[in-house]
Design a protein around this motif. Structure first.
Motif, PDB file in Angstrom:
ATOM      1  N   ALA A 186       0.998  -1.089   0.099  1.00 27.37           N
ATOM      2  CA  ALA A 186       0.030  -0.068   0.099  1.00 27.37           C
ATOM      3  C   ALA A 186       0.858   1.049  -0.001  1.00 27.37           C
ATOM      4  N   ASN A 187       0.267   2.385  -0.522  1.00 25.31           N
ATOM      5  CA  ASN A 187       0.901   3.551  -0.739  1.00 25.31           C
ATOM      6  C   ASN A 187       0.761   4.333   0.960  1.00 25.31           C
ATOM      7  N   ILE A 188       1.477   3.869   1.791  1.00 21.53           N
ATOM      8  CA  ILE A 188       1.502   4.452   3.051  1.00 21.53           C
ATOM      9  C   ILE A 188       2.853   4.972   3.373  1.00 21.53           C
ATOM     10  N   SER A 189       3.220   5.895   3.947  1.00 19.85           N
ATOM     11  CA  SER A 189       4.559   6.538   4.205  1.00 19.85           C
ATOM     12  C   SER A 189       4.839   6.916   5.695  1.00 19.85           C
ATOM     13  N   LEU A 190       5.818   7.861   5.828  1.00 20.57           N
ATOM     14  CA  LEU A 190       6.454   8.269   7.201  1.00 20.57           C
ATOM     15  C   LEU A 190       5.149   9.136   8.066  1.00 20.57           C
ATOM     16  N   ASP A 191       4.367   9.697   7.527  1.00 21.65           N
ATOM     17  CA  ASP A 191       3.516  10.532   8.170  1.00 21.65           C
ATOM     18  C   ASP A 191       2.098   9.920   8.174  1.00 21.65           C
ATOM     19  N   ASN A 218       4.807   2.823   7.173  1.00 20.67           N
ATOM     20  CA  ASN A 218       5.964   2.655   6.043  1.00 20.67           C
ATOM     21  C   ASN A 218       6.784   3.786   5.850  1.00 20.67           C
ATOM     22  N   LYS A 219       8.172   3.521   6.085  1.00 19.98           N
ATOM     23  CA  LYS A 219       8.880   4.830   5.770  1.00 19.98           C
ATOM     24  C   LYS A 219       9.162   5.389   4.573  1.00 19.98           C
ATOM     25  N   VAL A 270       9.854  -0.581   4.539  1.00 19.19           N
ATOM     26  CA  VAL A 270       9.065  -1.915   4.550  1.00 19.19           C
ATOM     27  C   VAL A 270       8.099  -1.660   5.473  1.00 19.19           C
ATOM     28  N   LEU A 271       6.784  -2.274   5.432  1.00 18.47           N
ATOM     29  CA  LEU A 271       5.662  -2.234   6.582  1.00 18.47           C
ATOM     30  C   LEU A 271       6.155  -2.716   7.641  1.00 18.47           C
ATOM     31  N   ASN A 272       5.791  -1.543   8.700  1.00 17.19           N
ATOM     32  CA  ASN A 272       6.114  -1.834  10.183  1.00 17.19           C
ATOM     33  C   ASN A 272       4.870  -1.736  11.083  1.00 17.19           C
TER      34      ASN A 272
END
Length: 639
Positions: free
Chosen positions: A126-131, A161-162, A169-171
């Protein structure tokens, strides 16, 4: 139903804790089951909207536009999604494509089965990131099933995910357990140290993340080997070359030391082509890069795509020139110490003093029987008064005590006026060199001065594309009207030297870049003779980042921290120079012909007038003599 009531209470508890008042609930419950949640939300003054995911998937093809598309200045929205619903996979994919897992949304994900494997499968790409602000709610069975007075136990997980497209990688990090019953919720236990730090502080380590950076180098060909380009950015020699870009690059290196990310370089040679498009700013605007070595000046068009973080330096595009030798005669400097009324009053006093002296001389000659060498006329007495005003004294003085006191009064008054006048004139002449009357870009465009322009890309772009009328007039009259427009483009050192050698030649460039050569080639008195006109409004340059970048808040905080601790100012002092300093006592001040010419001209006019009067007197004397001779010749005949 008991589980649902505890879950509802947890949702209300979570939203109240973070002070959110708007929530979108994506569920697959029946209306009677969802009704208690609506009542709890209303009692807590939370506006809630409910969407049933049991309908056809075609009805939710534009769910992100219909329900979740929000402006950046709108308050944060909470979104609850039941992963047990049939359309949960579709909703997560749509939200990922629309990039809705960001700081503007608070996601609450719930799975009745509490399956972390299913969650990982949904969000691994998925398009998830740091924020990202995503919380997964896992329901756990309590050890003592017979005691239900304490309600249900839920475990919250932080999901982020950073940067999945940059090597992240997914966290999924366990956070805390929350106990909920029909009436309230409370934190039962903190299961990690997430509560001790903010969300950004928890995610500051960007190890294994490779950020793309637009590295701007305009003084070297981009076809050069990367080692040469890297050596230039890291070098401290010739700090004036691409100083703004190298300043920003140094701060990015400090940032890299703190966040531990890697850098991938994309080399560019232009800041922009049309304000917000092309060049380095274009790469930031279309998200081809996350960072740029060079800061930029903010503009209305650029603010649609990028966000300014912290001020790095001042940007001063200036036009410099030395005052032309034919700048005009400054005759008024000798009249400025006094107003016209003072000059008239002083002249009247001198005339009155001359008349008084003439009267004193006559009284001494006839009334007091004092012997004088000759009896001065009224004109001679006025000349004596004028000589006193010029502190020249007089060879002819009154013999009486009263007459001498009157002469002393004239001398004392003249002494005070003379000293006041000379002090102002001297301070004006020696205070500073003459300045040009050209103060604006429009006046420069209308003048006859020749203009040269630095061939650096952003100066060219500003001259050719600026909407300001005065800049367009300058470009039309000084560039397009040239027979060969290519002759106005000069290298900085060449242009600065030409300004020194040809007073009246105007050179346009960026201040900190140009001042290096000015200090290198100019004498102090030549620096003080420079005139400056701002080509564009003086402003600051900022490090920019894309408006929707997930690293925006983290990097902005680091930039502000650099400013507060003095790191930015240290690098700015080394790479940029915004002012030239000269000291008036370090060189001899010379009064030019623009000030001395009026004196010589007035002396010439005075001699011409005196010669004319002398000729008139001689002519009159000769005529008078001829008349007397004629009269003497006629007398014998009459006898």
């Amino acid at each position: 139903m008991t589980t649902n009531l505890a879950l509802y209470r947890l949702l209300v508890f979570n939203l109240v804790e973070i002070n959110l008042r708007n929530v979108l609930v994506l569920h697959c419950w029946s209306r009677p089951d969802a009704y208690p949640l609506a009542v709890m939300m209303s009692e807590s003054h939370i506006y809630s909207q409910y969407i049933d995911l049991q309908e056809n998937a075609e009805n939710f093809a534009n769910i992100h536009k219909d329900y979740l598309d929000r402006e950046s200045d709108v308050p944060k929205l909470a979104v609850f999604l039941d992963l047990g619903c049939p359309l949960a996979d579709f909703i997560t994919n749509q939200s990922s494509r629309a990039r809705l897992y960001n700081r503007r949304y608070h996601w609450l994900l719930f799975d009745q089965m509490g399956d972390l494997t299913n969650l990982a499968e949904l969000f691994v790409r998925a398009n998830i990131s740091l924020d990202t602000d995503v919380t997964f709610i896992e329901q756990r069975q309590q050890e003592d099933d017979d005691d239900n007075e304490e309600g249900e136990l839920f475990v919250l997980h932080d999901v982020y995910n950073k940067g999945c497209h940059l090597g992240g990688v997914l966290n999924i990090t366990i956070d805390q357990s929350v106990q909920c019953n029909f009436s309230s919720c409370w934190v039962r236990e903190y299961l990690s140290d997430l509560h001790e730090r903010t969300r950004l502080q928890q995610r500051m380590d960007l190890t294994n993340i490779t950020l793309r950076m637009a590295a701007l180098v305009s003084v070297l060909p981009l076809t050069s080997k990367e080692d040469i380009l890297m050596g230039f950015l890291n070098s401290e020699e010739d700090a004036h070359l691409d100083s703004i870009s190298r300043l920003g690059y140094r701060l990015i290196l400090h940032m890299q030391d703190m966040l531990h990310f890697n850098l991938s370089y994309i080399w560019v040679g232009e800041w922009s082509i049309q304000d917000a498009y092309g060049g380095a700013i274009g790469l930031l605007g279309n998200e081809s890069v996350e960072l740029c070595s060079s800061p930029f000046t903010p503009s209305r068009d650029r603010m649609h795509y990028v966000h300014p973080m912290a001020e790095l330096a001042e940007f001063r595009a200036v036009c410099i020139f030395r005052t032309p030798h034919n700048a005009g005669i400054k005759a008024t400097v000798f009249l400025e110490p006094f107003k016209p009324s003072v000059w008239l009053a002083f002249g009247a006093v001198l005339m009155l003093a001359g008349c008084l002296l003439w009267l004193i001389f006559r009284l001494e000659q006839h009334g007091m029987q004092r012997c004088l060498e000759f009896m001065p006329s009224l004109l001679s007495s006025c000349l004596i008064s004028l000589g006193a005003a010029c502190i020249q004294g007089s060879h002819l003085l009154p013999k009486s005590t009263g007459g001498r006191l009157a002469f002393i009064a004239v001398m004392l008054t003249s002494f005070l006026m003379y000293n006041y006048y000379t002090s102002i004139v001297v301070s004006t002449l020696l205070g500073s060199p003459v300045r040009s009357n050209i103060k604006t870009v429009q006046q420069l465009a209308d003048s006859s001065l020749d203009v040269g322009v630095d061939n650096v890309p952003f100066t060219k772009a500003y001259l050719t594309s600026s909407p300001r009328p005065d800049i367009r007039s300058l470009y039309r009259q000084k560039v397009e009207n040239k027979r060969d427009p290519s002759t106005i483009w000069y290298e900085p050192e060449e242009g600065v030297i030409k300004v020194r050698d040809q007073p009246g030649f105007v050179y346009i460039s960026e201040g900190s870049f140009m001042y290096h050569y000015v200090e290198k080639h100019y004498l102090p008195r030549e620096i003080s003779d420079l005139n400056e006109i701002l080509l564009r409004y003086e402003g600051a340059v900022y490090h920019m980042i894309h408006l929707n970048s997930s690293y925006r808040e983290l990097i902005t905080q680091l930039e502000i921290r650099f400013v507060e601790c003095g790191l930015t100012s240290k690098q700015r002092r080394f790479f940029t120079k915004t002012r030239l300093q000269t000291y008036s006592n370090s060189f001899l001040i010379q009064v030019g012909m623009e000030y001395a010419a009026p004196l010589f001209l007035s002396l010439l006019v005075a001699y011409l007038v005196a010669l004319l009067i002398l000729l008139l007197e001689l002519a009159w004397k000769r005529t008078d003599k001829q008349t007397m001779t004629l009269g003497s010749n006629l007398l014998p005949h009459e006898q």
